[in-house]
Design an enzyme around this catalytic site. Structure first.
Site, short mmCIF file in Angstrom:
data_model
loop_
_atom_site.label_atom_id
_atom_site.label_comp_id
_atom_site.label_asym_id
_atom_site.label_seq_id
_atom_site.Cartn_x
_atom_site.Cartn_y
_atom_site.Cartn_z
N ASP A 1 6.54 -2.05 11.60
CA ASP A 1 5.86 -0.84 11.12
C ASP A 1 5.18 -0.06 12.25
O ASP A 1 4.18 0.59 12.05
CB ASP A 1 4.85 -1.20 10.01
N ARG B 1 0.80 -1.22 0.00
CA ARG B 1 0.00 0.00 0.00
C ARG B 1 0.83 1.28 0.00
O ARG B 1 0.30 2.38 -0.17
CB ARG B 1 -0.96 0.00 1.20
N LYS C 1 9.08 -1.17 2.88
CA LYS C 1 8.32 -0.35 3.82
C LYS C 1 9.15 0.09 5.03
O LYS C 1 9.13 1.26 5.41
CB LYS C 1 7.08 -1.12 4.29
N GLY D 1 2.02 -15.38 7.13
CA GLY D 1 1.42 -14.83 8.33
C GLY D 1 2.43 -14.56 9.44
O GLY D 1 3.58 -14.99 9.39
C1 UD1 Z 1 -1.62 -7.59 12.99
C2 UD1 Z 1 -2.30 -8.50 14.00
C3 UD1 Z 1 -3.52 -7.81 14.54
C4 UD1 Z 1 -3.12 -6.50 15.17
C5 UD1 Z 1 -2.34 -5.63 14.18
C6 UD1 Z 1 -1.74 -4.45 14.89
C7 UD1 Z 1 -1.86 -10.83 13.34
C8 UD1 Z 1 -2.44 -12.04 12.73
N1 UD1 Z 1 -2.67 -9.74 13.37
O1 UD1 Z 1 -2.50 -7.40 11.91
O2 UD1 Z 1 -4.17 -8.63 15.53
O3 UD1 Z 1 -4.27 -5.81 15.61
O4 UD1 Z 1 -1.26 -6.37 13.60
O5 UD1 Z 1 -1.12 -3.58 13.98
O6 UD1 Z 1 -0.73 -10.85 13.79
N2 UD1 Z 1 4.69 -9.82 8.62
C9 UD1 Z 1 5.70 -10.69 8.29
N3 UD1 Z 1 5.38 -11.86 7.68
C10 UD1 Z 1 4.11 -12.22 7.40
C11 UD1 Z 1 3.08 -11.32 7.75
C12 UD1 Z 1 3.40 -10.14 8.38
O7 UD1 Z 1 6.87 -10.42 8.53
O8 UD1 Z 1 3.92 -13.30 6.84
C13 UD1 Z 1 5.03 -8.56 9.31
C14 UD1 Z 1 4.65 -7.33 8.49
O9 UD1 Z 1 5.76 -6.90 7.71
C15 UD1 Z 1 4.32 -6.32 9.57
C16 UD1 Z 1 3.81 -7.19 10.73
O10 UD1 Z 1 4.28 -8.48 10.48
O11 UD1 Z 1 5.47 -5.61 10.00
C17 UD1 Z 1 2.29 -7.17 10.86
O12 UD1 Z 1 1.73 -7.70 9.70
P1 UD1 Z 1 0.41 -7.09 9.06
O13 UD1 Z 1 0.06 -7.89 7.86
O14 UD1 Z 1 0.56 -5.62 8.89
O15 UD1 Z 1 -0.65 -7.43 10.22
P2 UD1 Z 1 -2.04 -6.76 10.48
O16 UD1 Z 1 -3.02 -7.25 9.47
O17 UD1 Z 1 -1.84 -5.30 10.59
CA CA Z 2 -0.04 -3.68 10.04
#
Ligand code: UD1
Ligand code: CA
Length: 432
Positions: free
Chosen positions: A110, A17, A24, A85
């Site tokens: 982030d 995004r 990012k 995830g």
């Molecule tokens: C996540 C939480 C949510 C919380 C929110 C707070 C989970 C399942 N959900 O959602 O409960 O309210 O953050 O901001 O954890 N990332 C990886 N590998 C992956 C997926 C994500 O490294 O496979 C990293 C992303 O780069 C990011 C962080 O994990 O820095 C969070 O991932 P993101 O997809 O933004 O989670 P949210 O949907 O925001």
């Molecule tokens: Ca997030």
């Protein structure tokens, strides 16, 4: 507390995004990549190890992390590919994490606004919760959209977190959310992380499901309420990047003002991370001061001044309105008050740089330096072609163009286009 901590930072997400080629977590935020702020959160815990989970091909993230952390902590990297995830990301981090610390803290890459005080609160409550505990940081959001919701039992104990896309109609109304900051007993993390299932709306392994696993096993699982939910702001878009930038800018201003720096109008003053400013200095409105700049005590800057990298203003010097400086030093008590460009200029003490002076430092291929001696007087509208030396006590007339071949001696007066010797060294240098 005597406990040791290691930190996992999740930074593998693409940041789609942001619509930017830059990863990012490397987006600039007050003069350094966003990840710098998050690494500082981790470093404040004096961790045994920091493990950064990165996406495929994130050499730049790795390079920046190594440079930033240096020898302050052991650093490991885990490549997560494909990204299945947040729970999967922590699974990928396990080999690098090891088990040589008592507690594992997980941070998302982030969330640059999180303060060390909040992490300390999380860790102290986690320690008090007993052996094999986990703790998750939560907050009340007016608009909880897109966040995981915290589900509590009737007695108030936390049961699980449910992602927005998995919420029931009823759960969607919950305003208490998961901020994405966790503390785990190290043994518990190693034992349970492999049990996560992907039977959810996104088909991912959710780190948040660790909570339900602990609750089912009857192990201590606590929610720690953050003091200021603003710290939980995540950055997914350029608009959110600009929002958190302002918060970090306000903190930078507060720090300088506490040190005795007068910032007349914080709203129009931009000061990067990593700027040193002495007490009693006045920063007037509409200035931009970049990382690494050093400003002494009792100086005056602006209004409308741009201080770029490599600038040093020594005590009691003045860089006034509509001036730009880069890789330059203005010596003690020296003044460049109006409309000046200082490029690769090393100016001594009590020199006066007249209005509209330009240090022409660039010949089209290379940058060159110019030295200006103590007490020199540079007339208005002078152009000094670098490399050059304007010795102590010498003067240039208004509008002089001083070419590199000029051979000015201390105390002489040069003027014209190109500048020629107008007078020998009999004149007393003016220093005001
Ligand atoms: C996540 C939480 C949510 C919380 C929110 C707070 C989970 C399942 N959900 O959602 O409960 O309210 O953050 O901001 O954890 N990332 C990886 N590998 C992956 C997926 C994500 O490294 O496979 C990293 C992303 O780069 C990011 C962080 O994990 O820095 C969070 O991932 P993101 O997809 O933004 O989670 P949210 O949907 O925001
Ligand atoms: Ca997030």
């Amino acid at each position: 507390m005597g406990r040791s901590t290691s930190v996992v930072i999740l930074a593998a997400g693409k940041g789609t995004r942001m619509r930017s080629a830059t990863p990012k977590v490397l987006q600039p935020l007050c003069g350094r990549p966003m990840l710098g702020w998050v690494l500082d959160q981790a470093l404040a815990l004096d961790p045994v190890r920091i493990v950064v989970v990165i996406g495929h091909g994130s050499e730049k993230v790795e390079a920046y992390t190594r440079e930033h952390v240096g020898d302050r902590s052991r650093v490991e990297f885990a490549v997560q590919e494909p990204q299945r995830g947040t729970g999967h990301a922590v699974q990928c981090a396990l080999p690098g994490l090891g088990d040589d610390a008592d507690t594992a803290v997980v941070l998302y890459g982030d969330m640059p606004l999180l303060r060390p005080e909040s992490l300390e609160l999380l860790l102290s409550q986690h320690a008090d919760a007993g052996p094999r505990a986990m703790a998750i940081m939560v907050g009340e959001f007016e608009d909880p959209t897109a966040y995981g919701r915290i589900v509590r039992a009737e007695d108030g104990s936390v049961q699980e977190t449910v992602e927005e896309r998995d919420c029931s109609e009823e759960q969607r109304w919950i305003t208490e959310v998961n901020l994405g900051i966790y503390a785990f007993d190290m043994g518990l993390l190693h034992e349970n992380i492999g049990k996560l299932q992907d039977d959810n709306a996104q088909g991912e392994l959710y780190l948040t499901d660790m909570l339900g696993l602990s609750v089912q096993a009857g192990l201590p699982a606590i929610a720690v309420e953050i003091d200021d939910v603003g710290e939980g702001q995540g950055v997914n878009t350029l608009a959110q990047l600009a929002e958190v930038r302002w918060d970090l800018q306000a903190r930078i201003h507060e720090m300088h003002m506490a040190n005795g720096v007068r910032i007349e109008d914080p709203l129009t003053t931009y000061i990067d991370h990593g700027v040193t400013i002495g007490a009693g200095t006045l920063i007037q409105p509409c200035c931009v001061i970049r990382g690494g700049v050093t400003i002494g005590e009792g100086c005056e800057v602006g209004p409308f001044a741009h201080l770029r990298t490599g600038v040093v203003l020594e005590n009691a010097s003045v860089l006034g309105n509509f001036c730009e400086a880069k890789n330059s030093t203005l010596g003690e008590g020296s003044k460049a008050k109006h409309l000046t460009y200082l490029g690769n200029a090393i100016v001594g003490k009590k020199a006066n740089i007249g209005a509209g002076t330009v240090f022409a430092n660039y010949d089209g291929k290379h940058k060159h330096e110019t030295q200006v001696g103590d007490g020199a007087f540079i007339g208005s509208g002078t152009v000094i072609v670098a490399p050059n030396t304007i010795p102590a006590g010498s003067t240039t007339g208004a509008g002089a163009v001083v070419t590199s071949s000029a051979d000015i001696q201390p105390g002489e007066v040069w003027a014209g286009l190109p500048a020629r010797r107008l007078r020998g060294a009999d004149k007393k240098p003016s220093t005001d």
